[in-house]
Design a protein around this motif. Structure first.
Motif, mmCIF file in Angstrom:
data_model
loop_
_atom_site.group_PDB
_atom_site.id
_atom_site.type_symbol
_atom_site.label_atom_id
_atom_site.label_comp_id
_atom_site.label_asym_id
_atom_site.label_seq_id
_atom_site.Cartn_x
_atom_site.Cartn_y
_atom_site.Cartn_z
ATOM 1 N N LEU A 86 -13.504 15.703 30.581
ATOM 2 C CA LEU A 86 -13.773 14.654 29.632
ATOM 3 C C LEU A 86 -13.956 14.774 28.023
ATOM 4 O O LEU A 86 -13.562 14.011 27.226
ATOM 5 C CB LEU A 86 -14.882 13.425 30.170
ATOM 6 N N ILE A 87 -14.829 15.640 27.879
ATOM 7 C CA ILE A 87 -15.112 16.237 26.715
ATOM 8 C C ILE A 87 -13.876 16.993 25.973
ATOM 9 O O ILE A 87 -13.540 16.371 24.844
ATOM 10 C CB ILE A 87 -16.391 17.171 26.531
ATOM 11 N N THR A 88 -13.256 17.381 26.724
ATOM 12 C CA THR A 88 -11.733 18.127 26.036
ATOM 13 C C THR A 88 -10.972 17.057 25.898
ATOM 14 O O THR A 88 -10.203 17.115 24.844
ATOM 15 C CB THR A 88 -11.165 19.193 27.234
ATOM 16 N N ILE A 89 -10.760 16.195 26.596
ATOM 17 C CA ILE A 89 -9.843 14.871 26.484
ATOM 18 C C ILE A 89 -10.071 14.319 25.193
ATOM 19 O O ILE A 89 -9.456 13.954 24.459
ATOM 20 C CB ILE A 89 -9.752 13.985 27.651
ATOM 21 N N ILE A 90 -11.479 13.829 24.859
ATOM 22 C CA ILE A 90 -12.043 13.164 23.820
ATOM 23 C C ILE A 90 -11.703 14.063 22.447
ATOM 24 O O ILE A 90 -11.321 13.507 21.541
ATOM 25 C CB ILE A 90 -13.383 12.617 24.094
ATOM 26 N N ASN A 91 -12.233 15.114 22.771
ATOM 27 C CA ASN A 91 -11.982 16.045 21.310
ATOM 28 C C ASN A 91 -10.303 16.359 21.186
ATOM 29 O O ASN A 91 -10.133 16.443 19.760
ATOM 30 C CB ASN A 91 -12.476 17.452 21.505
ATOM 31 N N THR A 92 -9.738 16.641 21.951
ATOM 32 C CA THR A 92 -8.368 16.585 21.884
ATOM 33 C C THR A 92 -7.641 15.426 20.992
ATOM 34 O O THR A 92 -6.640 15.685 20.250
ATOM 35 C CB THR A 92 -7.469 17.111 22.963
ATOM 36 N N PHE A 93 -7.927 14.338 21.718
ATOM 37 C CA PHE A 93 -7.615 13.165 21.176
ATOM 38 C C PHE A 93 -7.885 12.796 19.705
ATOM 39 O O PHE A 93 -7.056 12.510 18.872
ATOM 40 C CB PHE A 93 -7.786 11.974 21.966
ATOM 41 N N GLY A 94 -9.224 12.960 19.613
ATOM 42 C CA GLY A 94 -9.649 12.693 18.281
ATOM 43 C C GLY A 94 -9.207 13.731 17.191
ATOM 44 O O GLY A 94 -8.932 13.460 16.052
ATOM 45 N N THR A 95 -8.986 15.029 17.843
ATOM 46 C CA THR A 95 -8.348 15.928 16.651
ATOM 47 C C THR A 95 -7.036 15.688 16.344
ATOM 48 O O THR A 95 -6.520 15.603 15.257
ATOM 49 C CB THR A 95 -8.372 17.237 17.133
ATOM 50 N N PHE A 96 -6.193 15.099 17.388
ATOM 51 C CA PHE A 96 -4.729 14.868 17.233
ATOM 52 C C PHE A 96 -4.609 13.705 16.187
ATOM 53 O O PHE A 96 -4.013 13.553 15.301
ATOM 54 C CB PHE A 96 -4.198 14.504 18.459
ATOM 55 N N VAL A 97 -5.481 12.550 16.536
ATOM 56 C CA VAL A 97 -5.569 11.316 15.674
ATOM 57 C C VAL A 97 -5.883 11.681 14.071
ATOM 58 O O VAL A 97 -5.196 11.324 13.402
ATOM 59 C CB VAL A 97 -6.483 10.263 16.347
ATOM 60 N N ASN A 98 -6.895 12.487 13.930
ATOM 61 C CA ASN A 98 -7.228 12.964 12.640
ATOM 62 C C ASN A 98 -6.009 13.924 12.011
ATOM 63 O O ASN A 98 -5.787 13.545 10.843
ATOM 64 C CB ASN A 98 -8.471 13.836 12.753
ATOM 65 N N ASN A 99 -5.404 14.564 12.611
ATOM 66 C CA ASN A 99 -4.242 15.655 12.112
ATOM 67 C C ASN A 99 -3.114 14.563 11.913
ATOM 68 O O ASN A 99 -2.714 14.957 10.811
ATOM 69 C CB ASN A 99 -4.188 16.384 13.262
#
Length: 213
Positions: free
Chosen positions: A166-179
């Motif tokens: 779950l932490i990986t999913i949230i971090n991955t999605f947040g990073t992608f959105v920001n990028n």
């Protein structure tokens, strides 16, 4: 104990300067803004700005902390919901997506991406960076109710390492959105896929991974 009038005025002035700096950083970038620019935007004397922020990097971190603090109440509210862990995970991803699309123009995520890039290139640790890291930890810890319920409520695959996933999913999605937000001004080729479509597709892919078969 309530703040004195003097302390309230000091806190208000501090926040006013930080908010003025955030507007300028978003408009011009972190490197090009000078402390005099911040003083002009905040309509205070340059000495006042330096009294609160002796170095520009200290002001940049203050803006980053204020920016990140906006997320914490939203995550806490989502995590405390009586919904299933899966639905709350989806709500977290939707919040990150809506924060990008509803803030003008994706300001919060745009600044976080720019700040973390800036911080990664500094030769010395930024002043007060530990306070920024502490807010990150609080945000991560706010997700614990979702993680714990995900282990038992049957809404998430039981063969997964729940916390790590779950932490990986949230971090991955947040990073992608920001990028995507940071790269939005770059011209895309005609055949490229709209960034918002990419965001929604990635959300669906990540959610499908944890959904029980």
């Amino acid at each position: 104990m309530p703040l004195s009038v003097r302390e309230q005025n000091k806190s208000t002035r501090y926040q006013h300067i930080v908010s003025a700096a955030e507007r300028l950083f978003l408009d011009r970038g972190l490197d090009s803004v000078q402390m005099q620019d911040v003083a002009n935007e905040a309509e205070v004397g340059i000495a006042t700005v330096f009294r609160y922020f002796p170095k520009k990097d200290k002001l940049i971190v203050a803006v980053a902390i204020q920016n990140l603090e906006r997320i914490l109440p939203a995550f806490e509210e989502i995590a405390a919901s009586p919904k299933t862990a899966y639905v709350r995970l989806e709500d977290v991803l939707n919040y990150l997506l809506e924060e990008d699309q509803n803030s003008p123009p994706g300001n919060s995520s745009k600044f976080r991406e720019a700040f973390e890039s800036y911080a990664s290139f500094t030769k010395e640790p930024l002043p007060d960076i530990d306070d920024y890291i502490e807010i990150q930890k609080q945000i991560s810890n706010s997700l614990n109710p979702i993680i714990e319920d995900g282990k038992t409520d049957g809404s998430i695959r039981t063969d997964l390492a729940i916390k790590e996933t779950l932490i990986t999913i949230i971090n991955t999605f947040g990073t992608f959105v920001n990028n995507v937000v940071l790269k939005a001004p770059i011209s895309f080729l005609e055949e490229d896929i709209d960034p918002h479509i990419q965001q929604r597709l990635l959300k669906d892919i990540l959610l499908s991974y944890v959904r029980p078969v």
